[in-house]
Design a protein around this motif. Structure first.
Motif, PDB file in Angstrom:
ATOM      1  N   SER A   1       0.814  -1.203   0.000  1.00 48.18           N
ATOM      2  CA  SER A   1       0.000   0.000   0.000  1.00 48.18           C
ATOM      3  C   SER A   1       0.852   1.260   0.000  1.00 48.18           C
ATOM      4  O   SER A   1       1.941   1.301   0.577  1.00 48.18           O
ATOM      5  N   LEU A   2       0.317   2.277  -0.682  1.00 43.27           N
ATOM      6  CA  LEU A   2       0.919   3.602  -0.746  1.00 43.27           C
ATOM      7  C   LEU A   2      -0.186   4.618  -0.488  1.00 43.27           C
ATOM      8  O   LEU A   2      -1.214   4.612  -1.167  1.00 43.27           O
ATOM      9  N   GLN A   3       0.022   5.494   0.494  1.00 45.87           N
ATOM     10  CA  GLN A   3      -0.952   6.535   0.807  1.00 45.87           C
ATOM     11  C   GLN A   3      -0.225   7.875   0.886  1.00 45.87           C
ATOM     12  O   GLN A   3       0.804   7.994   1.550  1.00 45.87           O
ATOM     13  N   ILE A   4      -0.766   8.871   0.193  1.00 46.01           N
ATOM     14  CA  ILE A   4      -0.138  10.187   0.160  1.00 46.01           C
ATOM     15  C   ILE A   4      -1.189  11.272   0.340  1.00 46.01           C
ATOM     16  O   ILE A   4      -2.357  11.087  -0.016  1.00 46.01           O
ATOM     17  N   SER A   5      -0.780  12.389   0.925  1.00 44.57           N
ATOM     18  CA  SER A   5      -1.621  13.578   0.862  1.00 44.57           C
ATOM     19  C   SER A   5      -1.348  14.260  -0.469  1.00 44.57           C
ATOM     20  O   SER A   5      -0.275  14.116  -1.057  1.00 44.57           O
ATOM     21  N   TRP A   6      -2.337  15.011  -0.953  1.00 41.51           N
ATOM     22  CA  TRP A   6      -2.259  15.603  -2.294  1.00 41.51           C
ATOM     23  C   TRP A   6      -2.794  17.030  -2.222  1.00 41.51           C
ATOM     24  O   TRP A   6      -3.970  17.242  -1.933  1.00 41.51           O
ATOM     25  N   ASP A   7      -1.926  17.989  -2.422  1.00 38.82           N
ATOM     26  CA  ASP A   7      -2.303  19.403  -2.430  1.00 38.82           C
ATOM     27  C   ASP A   7      -2.046  19.947  -3.821  1.00 38.82           C
ATOM     28  O   ASP A   7      -0.907  19.897  -4.307  1.00 38.82           O
ATOM     29  N   ASP A   8      -3.100  20.480  -4.472  1.00 42.01           N
ATOM     30  CA  ASP A   8      -2.923  20.960  -5.831  1.00 42.01           C
ATOM     31  C   ASP A   8      -2.746  22.471  -5.858  1.00 42.01           C
ATOM     32  O   ASP A   8      -2.696  23.133  -4.818  1.00 42.01           O
TER      33      ASP A   8
ATOM     34  N   GLY B   1      -5.119  24.807  -4.014  1.00 37.07           N
ATOM     35  CA  GLY B   1      -5.245  24.688  -2.572  1.00 37.07           C
ATOM     36  C   GLY B   1      -6.217  23.603  -2.146  1.00 37.07           C
ATOM     37  O   GLY B   1      -6.536  23.480  -0.966  1.00 37.07           O
ATOM     38  N   GLU B   2      -6.713  22.804  -3.103  1.00 40.50           N
ATOM     39  CA  GLU B   2      -7.597  21.694  -2.775  1.00 40.50           C
ATOM     40  C   GLU B   2      -6.762  20.554  -2.192  1.00 40.50           C
ATOM     41  O   GLU B   2      -5.682  20.242  -2.681  1.00 40.50           O
ATOM     42  N   GLU B   3      -7.264  19.912  -1.146  1.00 42.30           N
ATOM     43  CA  GLU B   3      -6.525  18.859  -0.465  1.00 42.30           C
ATOM     44  C   GLU B   3      -7.307  17.552  -0.505  1.00 42.30           C
ATOM     45  O   GLU B   3      -8.529  17.542  -0.399  1.00 42.30           O
ATOM     46  N   SER B   4      -6.582  16.454  -0.647  1.00 37.36           N
ATOM     47  CA  SER B   4      -7.198  15.138  -0.612  1.00 37.36           C
ATOM     48  C   SER B   4      -6.155  14.129  -0.147  1.00 37.36           C
ATOM     49  O   SER B   4      -4.970  14.448   0.001  1.00 37.36           O
TER      50      SER B   4
ATOM     51  N   SER C   1      -9.393   8.078  -3.710  1.00 37.79           N
ATOM     52  CA  SER C   1      -9.082   9.485  -3.479  1.00 37.79           C
ATOM     53  C   SER C   1     -10.195  10.049  -2.607  1.00 37.79           C
ATOM     54  O   SER C   1     -11.363  10.019  -2.992  1.00 37.79           O
ATOM     55  N   ARG C   2      -9.839  10.549  -1.430  1.00 37.80           N
ATOM     56  CA  ARG C   2     -10.835  11.027  -0.468  1.00 37.80           C
ATOM     57  C   ARG C   2     -10.701  12.526  -0.272  1.00 37.80           C
ATOM     58  O   ARG C   2      -9.601  13.051  -0.116  1.00 37.80           O
ATOM     59  N   THR C   3     -11.848  13.205  -0.271  1.00 37.69           N
ATOM     60  CA  THR C   3     -11.877  14.646  -0.102  1.00 37.69           C
ATOM     61  C   THR C   3     -13.151  15.025   0.620  1.00 37.69           C
ATOM     62  O   THR C   3     -14.117  14.247   0.654  1.00 37.69           O
ATOM     63  N   ASP C   4     -13.179  16.229   1.189  1.00 36.06           N
ATOM     64  CA  ASP C   4     -14.363  16.631   1.945  1.00 36.06           C
ATOM     65  C   ASP C   4     -15.320  17.498   1.140  1.00 36.06           C
ATOM     66  O   ASP C   4     -16.317  17.988   1.668  1.00 36.06           O
ATOM     67  N   THR C   5     -15.050  17.707  -0.137  1.00 35.21           N
ATOM     68  CA  THR C   5     -15.909  18.542  -0.969  1.00 35.21           C
ATOM     69  C   THR C   5     -16.198  17.855  -2.290  1.00 35.21           C
ATOM     70  O   THR C   5     -15.394  17.056  -2.775  1.00 35.21           O
ATOM     71  N   ALA C   6     -17.356  18.188  -2.864  1.00 33.90           N
ATOM     72  CA  ALA C   6     -17.717  17.621  -4.171  1.00 33.90           C
ATOM     73  C   ALA C   6     -17.133  18.424  -5.329  1.00 33.90           C
ATOM     74  O   ALA C   6     -17.292  18.026  -6.490  1.00 33.90           O
ATOM     75  N   ASP C   7     -16.457  19.540  -5.044  1.00 32.35           N
ATOM     76  CA  ASP C   7     -15.855  20.338  -6.111  1.00 32.35           C
ATOM     77  C   ASP C   7     -14.843  19.496  -6.887  1.00 32.35           C
ATOM     78  O   ASP C   7     -14.023  18.791  -6.294  1.00 32.35           O
TER      79      ASP C   7
END
Length: 291
Positions: free
Chosen positions: A93-100, A103-106, A125-131
């Motif tokens: 398994s590989l898990q990373i944070s992703w900041d574009d 400024g969107e984070e996932s 890919s998990r995020t707190d917004t539907a954008d």
């Protein structure tokens, strides 16, 4: 959340598409999910997933590579991302944070599992917004197709014109997620900006919310704005022909519309929008990469 490579400009939505992934509502937000079976050993799939030379072929140039607890930067050619490697279990398994750049984070996670004599690659890919969910899903589908090509020992095929937009629209339709980004359509008659946004509000309320949000953004004249009640949403559609101007002008106008539509959503939810110049510049850079 724009957690995929920035979409390339396309000339229309004329490519039929069936999503390979899915969009799921989870307790703390949303998840984009893909599962792909390979007839290769798990060690080979893990190598394609983590070997920087292989990663560069299907995702982008990662510096310094995936190292547990370390920060990384990723250059995808038409966009960048950064983050931290949160989990790294060899061949598993590989898990990373992703900041574009917006400024969107996932949080992204791949798992490599033994399955049917080969390997099952799962992606979340998990995020707190539907954008950007529909756009991101379409982007990640193309990225995982590229992964499969590299795993097979080849090179990714160029994406057919119109494929990203067709996939984006298919994800929106199938999972009832509003498209977020506008597109620039090139026709023999000229260029046209097109946006569509879906709101949990009646169509009669959309025009006033948009007008309140766009008054100071110098949107220009000649835009056609329609609002309809459809499929349980109030859908706002904007079409604007461009008369001359540069690609930079088009990108600036698209960024302004995007920000106005975001602000309208906040107003419709009873809040007060606070658009900022940093996000406007980031959106302009995103659209400039498209046009």
């Amino acid at each position: 959340m724009a957690d995929s490579a920035t979409p390339s400009s396309d000339s229309g939505n004329d490519v039929s598409a069936v999503p390979q992934g899915r969009i799921e509502k989870v307790t703390d937000g949303w998840a984009v999910a893909f599962d792909k079976q390979f007839d290769y050993p798990t060690a080979h799939i893990w190598d394609v997933l983590t070997n920087p030379r292989k990663v560069e072929q299907w995702l982008g140039s990662v510096t310094p590579g995936w190292e547990l607890g370390k920060e990384y930067t990723l250059d995808m050619g038409n966009g960048t991302a950064s983050g931290t490697v949160l989990q790294l279990t060899p061949r598993s398994s590989l898990q990373i944070s992703w900041d574009d750049e917006l400024g969107e984070e996932s949080v992204l996670e791949w798992q490599v599992l033994e399955s049917d004599g080969g390997a099952l690659l799962t992606f979340r890919s998990r995020t707190d917004t539907a954008d950007f969910l529909a756009e991101g899903s379409a982007g990640w589908e193309g990225i995982h197709d590229a992964f499969a090509a590299v795993a097979a020992g080849g090179a990714p095929d160029p994406e057919p014109p119109g494929q990203w937009r067709s996939l984006r629209d298919a994800y929106s339709r199938d999972f009832r997620i509003s498209p977020t980004m506008g597109v620039l359509e090139e026709t023999p008659e000229g260029r046209t900006i097109y946006f569509e946004r879906w709101y949990d509000a009646p169509a009669d309320d959309l025009g006033a919310a948009l007008e309140s949000s766009s008054g100071n953004l110098r949107m220009g004249e000649g835009a056609e704005i329609t609002a309809v009640d459809e499929d349980g949403f109030g859908k706002l559609r904007i079409t604007q022909r461009l008369e001359g101007g540069t690609s930079q002008d088009a990108a600036a106008l698209m960024a302004a519309w995007h920000l106005a539509l975001d602000s309208a959503a906040v107003r419709l939810e009873g809040g007060t929008p606070h658009p900022n110049s940093h996000r406007l510049r980031a959106l302009e850079a995103l659209y400039r990469s498209m046009v």
